[in-house]
Design a protein around this motif. Structure first.
Motif, PDB file in Angstrom:
ATOM      1  N   ARG A 269      43.764  19.063  14.905  1.00 26.18           N
ATOM      2  CA  ARG A 269      42.998  19.601  13.869  1.00 26.18           C
ATOM      3  C   ARG A 269      42.253  18.331  13.514  1.00 26.18           C
ATOM      4  N   ALA A 270      42.839  16.998  13.311  1.00 29.02           N
ATOM      5  CA  ALA A 270      41.997  15.881  13.001  1.00 29.02           C
ATOM      6  C   ALA A 270      41.020  15.843  13.944  1.00 29.02           C
ATOM      7  N   SER A 271      41.194  15.695  15.050  1.00 28.89           N
ATOM      8  CA  SER A 271      40.066  15.590  16.244  1.00 28.89           C
ATOM      9  C   SER A 271      38.880  16.694  16.038  1.00 28.89           C
ATOM     10  N   LEU A 272      39.447  18.007  15.729  1.00 29.66           N
ATOM     11  CA  LEU A 272      38.465  19.056  15.527  1.00 29.66           C
ATOM     12  C   LEU A 272      37.466  18.898  14.247  1.00 29.66           C
TER      13      LEU A 272
ATOM     14  N   ALA B 220      32.781  18.517  21.814  1.00 30.48           N
ATOM     15  CA  ALA B 220      33.891  18.022  21.167  1.00 30.48           C
ATOM     16  C   ALA B 220      34.549  19.376  20.105  1.00 30.48           C
ATOM     17  N   ILE B 221      33.424  19.960  19.687  1.00 26.10           N
ATOM     18  CA  ILE B 221      33.822  21.076  18.736  1.00 26.10           C
ATOM     19  C   ILE B 221      34.327  22.266  19.564  1.00 26.10           C
ATOM     20  N   GLN B 222      33.793  22.450  20.548  1.00 24.60           N
ATOM     21  CA  GLN B 222      34.182  23.562  21.635  1.00 24.60           C
ATOM     22  C   GLN B 222      35.422  23.353  22.086  1.00 24.60           C
ATOM     23  N   MET B 223      35.820  22.198  22.661  1.00 26.15           N
ATOM     24  CA  MET B 223      36.787  21.822  23.200  1.00 26.15           C
ATOM     25  C   MET B 223      38.034  21.653  21.970  1.00 26.15           C
ATOM     26  N   GLY B 224      37.677  21.184  20.947  1.00 29.07           N
ATOM     27  CA  GLY B 224      38.764  21.381  19.845  1.00 29.07           C
ATOM     28  C   GLY B 224      38.998  22.671  19.520  1.00 29.07           C
ATOM     29  N   HIS B 225      38.143  23.689  19.332  1.00 33.34           N
ATOM     30  CA  HIS B 225      38.373  25.059  19.268  1.00 33.34           C
ATOM     31  C   HIS B 225      39.242  25.694  20.337  1.00 33.34           C
TER      32      HIS B 225
ATOM     33  N   ALA C 106      41.682  31.103  10.784  1.00 28.33           N
ATOM     34  CA  ALA C 106      42.134  30.101  10.116  1.00 28.33           C
ATOM     35  C   ALA C 106      40.976  29.384   9.633  1.00 28.33           C
ATOM     36  N   VAL C 107      40.979  28.509   8.386  1.00 29.67           N
ATOM     37  CA  VAL C 107      39.980  27.855   7.913  1.00 29.67           C
ATOM     38  C   VAL C 107      39.261  26.907   8.823  1.00 29.67           C
ATOM     39  N   ILE C 108      40.037  25.932   9.541  1.00 28.72           N
ATOM     40  CA  ILE C 108      39.432  25.186  10.462  1.00 28.72           C
ATOM     41  C   ILE C 108      38.750  25.982  11.393  1.00 28.72           C
ATOM     42  N   MET C 109      39.142  26.875  12.056  1.00 23.50           N
ATOM     43  CA  MET C 109      38.488  27.644  12.906  1.00 23.50           C
ATOM     44  C   MET C 109      37.211  28.131  12.718  1.00 23.50           C
ATOM     45  N   ARG C 110      37.070  28.812  11.283  1.00 24.03           N
ATOM     46  CA  ARG C 110      36.070  29.191  10.800  1.00 24.03           C
ATOM     47  C   ARG C 110      34.979  28.063  10.723  1.00 24.03           C
ATOM     48  N   GLU C 111      35.381  27.019  10.312  1.00 25.81           N
ATOM     49  CA  GLU C 111      34.689  25.667  10.057  1.00 25.81           C
ATOM     50  C   GLU C 111      33.973  25.352  11.249  1.00 25.81           C
ATOM     51  N   ALA C 112      34.715  25.451  12.426  1.00 23.38           N
ATOM     52  CA  ALA C 112      34.095  25.134  13.648  1.00 23.38           C
ATOM     53  C   ALA C 112      33.087  26.141  14.361  1.00 23.38           C
ATOM     54  N   ALA C 113      33.300  27.456  14.208  1.00 23.24           N
ATOM     55  CA  ALA C 113      32.608  28.490  14.370  1.00 23.24           C
ATOM     56  C   ALA C 113      31.031  28.532  13.469  1.00 23.24           C
ATOM     57  N   ALA C 114      31.331  28.042  12.362  1.00 23.76           N
ATOM     58  CA  ALA C 114      30.150  27.996  11.358  1.00 23.76           C
ATOM     59  C   ALA C 114      29.159  26.842  11.990  1.00 23.76           C
ATOM     60  N   LYS C 115      29.899  25.673  12.227  1.00 24.89           N
ATOM     61  CA  LYS C 115      29.132  24.203  12.624  1.00 24.89           C
ATOM     62  C   LYS C 115      28.483  24.554  14.034  1.00 24.89           C
ATOM     63  N   LEU C 116      29.273  25.478  14.872  1.00 25.11           N
ATOM     64  CA  LEU C 116      28.628  25.817  16.145  1.00 25.11           C
ATOM     65  C   LEU C 116      27.431  26.572  16.148  1.00 25.11           C
ATOM     66  N   ASP C 117      27.338  27.577  15.111  1.00 20.84           N
ATOM     67  CA  ASP C 117      26.352  28.597  14.879  1.00 20.84           C
ATOM     68  C   ASP C 117      25.103  27.597  14.279  1.00 20.84           C
TER      69      ASP C 117
END
Length: 167
Positions: free
Chosen positions: A8-11, A22-27, A39-50
């Protein structure tokens, strides 16, 4: 739990740095650890990738075109140094390699993307859809063949037809 916290910290760090890979790998790691997509962290990762997708795709296309054109220039230089009938086979091999590079799907797609990203994205989506449809038809064909084989085997067993059973 500690592995999940570290992932989670890495993501989160990757999201802050806007690091696509790194976002893709962390996801992916978080999914493997059982973290749900919603999960919030996963939605944040998806939003940043978008958010990063367009820039990433453009950089990737530029990289592919640049690397391919560098290879083409090197091959052209090498071909120019091979003069005379003694080097005919080598020039022919280089010519084939040039044709393969110029005609590669990645190179063509990257060049088209740089010219018209919207049109190329649509072409890629259409191509992916075609591949999915083809795979679905193949799965359905195999499933039907499996059913047919079972029926043929039952009939052969009922008839006590050893040749058909072995086939």
């Amino acid at each position: 739990k500690s592995r999940r916290d570290a992932s989670r910290a890495s993501l989160l760090s990757a999201i802050e740095r806007c690091d696509w890979d790194a976002i893709q790998m962390g996801h992916k790691n978080m999914l493997e650890l059982g973290v749900p997509e919603n999960a919030v962290i996963m939605r944040e990762a998806a939003a940043k990738l978008d958010e990063l997708r367009e820039v990433h795709e453009h950089e990737e296309a530029e990289r592919i075109v640049k690397e391919t054109e560098a290879k083409l220039a090197d091959l052209s230089r090498r071909e120019g140094m091979l003069v005379g009938a003694a080097h005919k086979k080598e020039r022919s091999a280089i010519g084939k390699e040039v044709m393969l590079l110029r005609g590669s799907d990645d190179f063509i797609s990257a060049k088209q993307f740089l010219r018209d990203p919207t049109k190329e994205r649509q072409r890629r989506a259409d191509r992916a859809h075609e591949i999915e449809e083809r795979a679905l038809r193949e799965r359905q064909r195999r499933e039907q063949r499996y059913i047919d084989i079972k029926d043929e085997l039952c009939i052969a067993l009922e008839r006590r037809d050893e040749d058909a059973v072995q086939a």
